[in-house]
Structure formats: C-alpha cells, structure tokens
Design a protein around this motif. Structure first.
Motif, PDB file in Angstrom:
ATOM      1  N   GLY A   9      -8.239 -13.411   0.513  1.00 23.67           N
ATOM      2  CA  GLY A   9      -7.008 -13.631   1.370  1.00 23.67           C
ATOM      3  C   GLY A   9      -5.819 -13.599   0.638  1.00 23.67           C
ATOM      4  N   ASN A  10      -4.759 -12.972   1.000  1.00 17.76           N
ATOM      5  CA  ASN A  10      -3.503 -12.978   0.263  1.00 17.76           C
ATOM      6  C   ASN A  10      -2.523 -13.599   1.195  1.00 17.76           C
ATOM      7  OD1 ASN A  10      -1.015 -12.611  -1.072  1.00 17.76           O
ATOM      8  ND2 ASN A  10      -0.975 -10.472  -0.515  1.00 17.76           N
ATOM      9  N   TRP A  11      -2.133 -14.851   0.698  1.00 16.93           N
ATOM     10  CA  TRP A  11      -1.422 -15.756   1.661  1.00 16.93           C
ATOM     11  C   TRP A  11       0.191 -15.295   1.379  1.00 16.93           C
ATOM     12  CZ3 TRP A  11      -3.945 -21.233   0.716  1.00 16.93           C
ATOM     13  CH2 TRP A  11      -5.160 -21.333   0.955  1.00 16.93           C
ATOM     14  N   LYS A  12       0.595 -14.545   0.398  1.00 12.86           N
ATOM     15  CA  LYS A  12       1.819 -14.109   0.386  1.00 12.86           C
ATOM     16  C   LYS A  12       2.896 -15.481   0.121  1.00 12.86           C
ATOM     17  CE  LYS A  12       0.964 -10.027   3.115  1.00 12.86           C
ATOM     18  NZ  LYS A  12       1.428  -8.742   3.632  1.00 12.86           N
ATOM     19  N   MET A  13       4.119 -15.320   1.089  1.00 10.88           N
ATOM     20  CA  MET A  13       4.848 -16.653   0.958  1.00 10.88           C
ATOM     21  C   MET A  13       4.910 -17.466   2.092  1.00 10.88           C
ATOM     22  SD  MET A  13       8.795 -16.518  -0.436  1.00 10.88           S
ATOM     23  CE  MET A  13       9.596 -16.193   1.170  1.00 10.88           C
ATOM     24  N   SER A  97       1.566  -4.002  -2.816  1.00 13.44           N
ATOM     25  CA  SER A  97       2.577  -2.981  -2.606  1.00 13.44           C
ATOM     26  C   SER A  97       3.943  -3.808  -2.312  1.00 13.44           C
ATOM     27  CB  SER A  97       2.313  -2.215  -1.231  1.00 13.44           C
ATOM     28  OG  SER A  97       2.394  -3.013  -0.102  1.00 13.44           O
ATOM     29  N   GLU A  98       3.947  -5.145  -1.798  1.00 11.24           N
ATOM     30  CA  GLU A  98       5.254  -5.686  -1.807  1.00 11.24           C
ATOM     31  C   GLU A  98       5.938  -5.899  -3.259  1.00 11.24           C
ATOM     32  OE1 GLU A  98       3.705  -9.036   0.513  1.00 11.24           O
ATOM     33  OE2 GLU A  98       3.438  -7.353   2.244  1.00 11.24           O
ATOM     34  N   ARG A  99       5.205  -6.084  -4.217  1.00 10.90           N
ATOM     35  CA  ARG A  99       5.522  -5.981  -5.650  1.00 10.90           C
ATOM     36  C   ARG A  99       6.232  -4.779  -6.172  1.00 10.90           C
ATOM     37  NH1 ARG A  99       7.209 -10.819  -6.710  1.00 10.90           N
ATOM     38  NH2 ARG A  99       7.788  -9.467  -8.699  1.00 10.90           N
ATOM     39  N   TYR A 167      -7.562  -0.818  -2.520  1.00 10.66           N
ATOM     40  CA  TYR A 167      -6.839   0.256  -1.948  1.00 10.66           C
ATOM     41  C   TYR A 167      -6.119   0.011  -0.776  1.00 10.66           C
ATOM     42  CZ  TYR A 167      -5.915   4.385   1.159  1.00 10.66           C
ATOM     43  OH  TYR A 167      -4.971   5.281   1.769  1.00 10.66           O
ATOM     44  N   GLU A 168      -4.852  -0.256  -0.673  1.00 11.32           N
ATOM     45  CA  GLU A 168      -3.978  -0.634   0.355  1.00 11.32           C
ATOM     46  C   GLU A 168      -2.930   0.239   0.835  1.00 11.32           C
ATOM     47  OE1 GLU A 168      -4.277  -5.390   0.663  1.00 11.32           O
ATOM     48  OE2 GLU A 168      -2.691  -4.686  -0.728  1.00 11.32           O
ATOM     49  N   PRO A 169      -3.185   1.194   1.629  1.00 10.84           N
ATOM     50  CA  PRO A 169      -1.988   1.841   2.108  1.00 10.84           C
ATOM     51  C   PRO A 169      -0.986   1.187   2.592  1.00 10.84           C
ATOM     52  CG  PRO A 169      -4.147   1.997   3.696  1.00 10.84           C
ATOM     53  CD  PRO A 169      -4.317   1.299   2.460  1.00 10.84           C
ATOM     54  N   ILE A 173      -0.223  -1.877   5.860  1.00  5.37           N
ATOM     55  CA  ILE A 173       0.023  -3.367   5.387  1.00  5.37           C
ATOM     56  C   ILE A 173       0.939  -4.001   6.343  1.00  5.37           C
ATOM     57  CG2 ILE A 173       0.853  -5.021   3.613  1.00  5.37           C
ATOM     58  CD1 ILE A 173      -0.208  -3.137   1.488  1.00  5.37           C
ATOM     59  N   GLY A 174       0.475  -5.075   7.095  1.00  2.06           N
ATOM     60  CA  GLY A 174       1.243  -5.885   8.135  1.00  2.06           C
ATOM     61  C   GLY A 174       1.818  -5.088   9.173  1.00  2.06           C
ATOM     62  N   THR A 175       1.412  -4.021   9.598  1.00  2.88           N
ATOM     63  CA  THR A 175       1.973  -3.072  10.407  1.00  2.88           C
ATOM     64  C   THR A 175       0.953  -3.103  11.604  1.00  2.88           C
ATOM     65  OG1 THR A 175       0.712  -1.156   9.832  1.00  2.88           O
ATOM     66  CG2 THR A 175       2.876  -1.458   8.854  1.00  2.88           C
ATOM     67  N   TYR A 211     -10.716  -2.779   0.484  1.00  9.06           N
ATOM     68  CA  TYR A 211      -9.942  -2.271   1.468  1.00  9.06           C
ATOM     69  C   TYR A 211      -8.825  -3.183   2.065  1.00  9.06           C
ATOM     70  CZ  TYR A 211      -7.195  -0.691   5.469  1.00  9.06           C
ATOM     71  OH  TYR A 211      -6.060  -0.376   6.264  1.00  9.06           O
ATOM     72  N   GLY A 212      -7.411  -2.898   2.129  1.00  9.50           N
ATOM     73  CA  GLY A 212      -6.406  -3.786   2.490  1.00  9.50           C
ATOM     74  C   GLY A 212      -5.581  -3.060   3.658  1.00  9.50           C
ATOM     75  N   GLY A 213      -5.201  -3.822   4.606  1.00  9.34           N
ATOM     76  CA  GLY A 213      -4.254  -3.079   5.109  1.00  9.34           C
ATOM     77  C   GLY A 213      -4.731  -3.477   6.820  1.00  9.34           C
ATOM     78  N   SER A 214      -3.931  -4.600   7.489  1.00 11.61           N
ATOM     79  CA  SER A 214      -4.242  -4.795   8.885  1.00 11.61           C
ATOM     80  C   SER A 214      -5.647  -5.021   9.384  1.00 11.61           C
ATOM     81  CB  SER A 214      -3.702  -3.743   9.854  1.00 11.61           C
ATOM     82  OG  SER A 214      -2.271  -3.931   9.510  1.00 11.61           O
ATOM     83  N   VAL A 215      -6.482  -5.721   8.266  1.00 10.94           N
ATOM     84  CA  VAL A 215      -7.891  -5.982   8.558  1.00 10.94           C
ATOM     85  C   VAL A 215      -7.792  -7.087   9.456  1.00 10.94           C
ATOM     86  CG1 VAL A 215     -10.295  -6.912   7.508  1.00 10.94           C
ATOM     87  CG2 VAL A 215      -8.586  -4.777   6.187  1.00 10.94           C
ATOM     88  N   LYS A 216      -8.983  -6.931  10.532  1.00 10.79           N
ATOM     89  CA  LYS A 216      -9.011  -8.184  11.384  1.00 10.79           C
ATOM     90  C   LYS A 216     -10.379  -8.312  11.872  1.00 10.79           C
ATOM     91  CE  LYS A 216      -4.500  -7.311  13.765  1.00 10.79           C
ATOM     92  NZ  LYS A 216      -4.033  -6.289  12.849  1.00 10.79           N
ATOM     93  N   VAL A 232     -12.657  -6.729   1.308  1.00 10.96           N
ATOM     94  CA  VAL A 232     -11.574  -6.642   1.818  1.00 10.96           C
ATOM     95  C   VAL A 232     -10.454  -7.190   1.338  1.00 10.96           C
ATOM     96  CG1 VAL A 232     -11.982  -5.290   4.220  1.00 10.96           C
ATOM     97  CG2 VAL A 232     -12.166  -7.967   3.917  1.00 10.96           C
ATOM     98  N   LEU A 233      -9.353  -7.039   1.048  1.00  7.48           N
ATOM     99  CA  LEU A 233      -8.160  -7.742   0.805  1.00  7.48           C
ATOM    100  C   LEU A 233      -7.136  -7.995   2.099  1.00  7.48           C
ATOM    101  CD1 LEU A 233      -6.304  -9.466  -1.226  1.00  7.48           C
ATOM    102  CD2 LEU A 233      -5.303  -7.358  -1.806  1.00  7.48           C
ATOM    103  N   VAL A 234      -7.139  -9.491   2.551  1.00  8.08           N
ATOM    104  CA  VAL A 234      -6.745  -9.557   3.910  1.00  8.08           C
ATOM    105  C   VAL A 234      -5.252 -10.252   3.936  1.00  8.08           C
ATOM    106  CG1 VAL A 234      -7.139 -10.722   6.333  1.00  8.08           C
ATOM    107  CG2 VAL A 234      -8.977  -9.730   4.742  1.00  8.08           C
ATOM    108  N   GLY A 235      -4.346  -9.785   4.529  1.00 12.84           N
ATOM    109  CA  GLY A 235      -3.128 -10.625   4.397  1.00 12.84           C
ATOM    110  C   GLY A 235      -2.985 -11.434   5.611  1.00 12.84           C
ATOM    111  N   GLY A 236      -2.406 -11.191   6.890  1.00 17.46           N
ATOM    112  CA  GLY A 236      -2.252 -11.901   8.248  1.00 17.46           C
ATOM    113  C   GLY A 236      -3.068 -12.480   8.573  1.00 17.46           C
ATOM    114  N   ALA A 237      -4.464 -11.749   8.701  1.00 19.08           N
ATOM    115  CA  ALA A 237      -5.486 -12.525   9.357  1.00 19.08           C
ATOM    116  C   ALA A 237      -6.205 -13.406   8.348  1.00 19.08           C
ATOM    117  CB  ALA A 237      -6.614 -11.446   9.548  1.00 19.08           C
TER     118      ALA A 237
END
Ligand code: PEP
Length: 252
Positions: A9-13, A97-99, A167-169, A173-175, A211-216, A232-237
C-alpha cells in the motif's frame, strides 16, 4: 517457480499521524490467515519510525516512498538511503510515476537510487510504466523496456533478487481505469523477458513483478489470477482498512 507474493500500500501524501497509526493497526488485526502473502506499507516519511516500531512482529513490512541517491549533503527536504535504513525500513519505492512525472525524475536518477538503496541495504521496489500517449502510439513495451534496462544498469546479478518491480501504467494510476488482466500480464511478461536478456532465465523467473493502477477489491481476483502478476501496489484503495484487507483476502 514460486515467487514472493506482495501486497503493498502506497499511502502517498495522505493521513494525519493518528490516522496512519489507526490504518496500520487495522490492517495488522486481520492478516493472520493470509499464508505466504506478504504485506508492505509505504507511509509518509515523517511517520516511519513509529510505524516500523508498531509493525514489529506483525507480519507487515514498511518502506519509504522515495529516497535521494546521495548518502548525505546539502539537499534540503531530501532523505538519504542511510537515514531510511537507520529507522529500519525494509523497502524503498523508487521511480513511482508521480516522482517521474510530477517531480521530473529521470531514468538515470532511478538507476542511481536503485544502486544507493541496495548499497544501504534497502530493497528497492522499482516502478515502471507508460503514459497514455505512449500506449496509444504502440510504444508501451519499448518505454517499459527502456525504463527497466536503465533501472538495472550496472546492477550485479547478486543483487537482483533483492529488487521488486512494479508495473504501473501511468494512465491507470488514480484514474479508476485499471489495465485489463491481459494487458498487465503481457507487460509483466515483457519485463521478465528484459530481465532474462540482461541476466538469465532463472533470475528473471525469480523476480516478483507487482501490478499497480486502480486496483480494488472488485478487480483484484482477475488480475491476480494471471501467472505473471505476483502481487499488487495499491494507492487509493490502501488508504482504507477494509478495502486494503479485502484486496489481500480476495486474491487467491
Ligand atoms: C499508486 O500510487 O502506486 C497507485 C497504483 O495508485 P492507485 O491504486 O490509486 O491507482
């Protein structure tokens, strides 16, 4: 070949201190039955020391979201790999990708960070992925091959098993637009092929590719069913206890 299966889980900011503590405590309550799946969280750097201490013997590993490639220096606001190691994190997320796209990090900087992380004893989680226009121009595999080749430049084979690829297209990501399981599997195969060409088949077969990118919770089952998707690498979820735990539990 059985590869490590990682749910990160990538909690970002996001998250205040108390929210971050509640999140990690909530996750650790319900992972006793996940077998060999590994759980990793990437909290904001200011909370790392406390989150690492909370996670001791919990089954959750902790990583830093970004590092600088120098050991120390006049780089205001940056964190060195040694500092991350000092607070006992295990992983360093590199080239998210944000970096790359918000902070204009280059492939060469990603490579320097991978080397610096390994030298400090951190395990790099290296992100690669194409932009929407690159996919539409049919260049996805070329872009990701270049990113992977440069990230691994001058990395000795003995360190490769310490590296995880995500792999995060960028378009996913976040879309809310997740890559189809076939797209993700094809890209993961292509990444594995790049690693095989540079090193050898055994090394490529052993490397975990997330895999990362809008995983739910709703799409994890079909993604994780693919042979080349090792987690998976998960952001939002990953910001809610229930959705992150559901992702981990639904994946079979
Ligand atoms: C990410 O930040 O690495 C990511 C995949 O985000 P999201 O799951 O929100 O698309």
């Amino acid at each position: 070949m059985s590869r490590r299966q990682i749910f990160a889980g990538n909690w970002k900011m996001y998250k205040t201190y108390n929210e971050a503590v509640d999140l990690v405590k909530g996750i650790m309550k319900d992972i006793a039955d996940i077998g060999s799946k590994e759980v990793v969280v990437f909290p904001p750097a200011v909370y790392l020391r406390d989150i690492v201490s909370l996670c001791k013997n919990s089954g959750i590993d902790v990583g830093i979201q970004n590092i600088h490639f120098e050991k120390e220096g006049a780089f205001t606001g940056e964190i060195s790999p040694l500092m991350a190691k000092d607070v006992e994190v295990r992983y360093a997320l590199i080239g998210h990708s944000e970096r790359r796209h918000v902070f204009h990090e280059t492939d060469d900087e990603v490579n320097k960070k991978v080397k610096a992380a390994l030298e400090a004893g951190l395990e790099p989680v290296v992100c690669v992925g194409e932009l929407l226009e690159e996919r539409e121009a049919g260049k996805s595999e070329d872009v990701v091959r270049r990113q992977t080749e440069v990230a691994f430049k001058d990395i000795d084979i003995k360190f490769v098993q310490k590296i995880i690829i995500a792999y995060e297209p960028v378009w996913a990501i976040g879309t809310g637009k997740v890559a189809t399981p076939d797209i993700a599997d094809t890209m993961h195969k292509s990444i594995r092929e790049t690693v095989k060409k540079k090193y050898n088949e055994k090394t490529a077969d052993g490397i975990s590719i997330l895999y990362g990118g809008s995983v739910k919770p709703e799409n994890i089952a079909e993604l994780y069913a693919k042979d080349n998707i090792d987690g998976v690498l998960v952001g939002g979820a990953s910001l809610k206890i229930k959705s992150f735990l559901d992702i981990i539990h639904v994946a079979q």
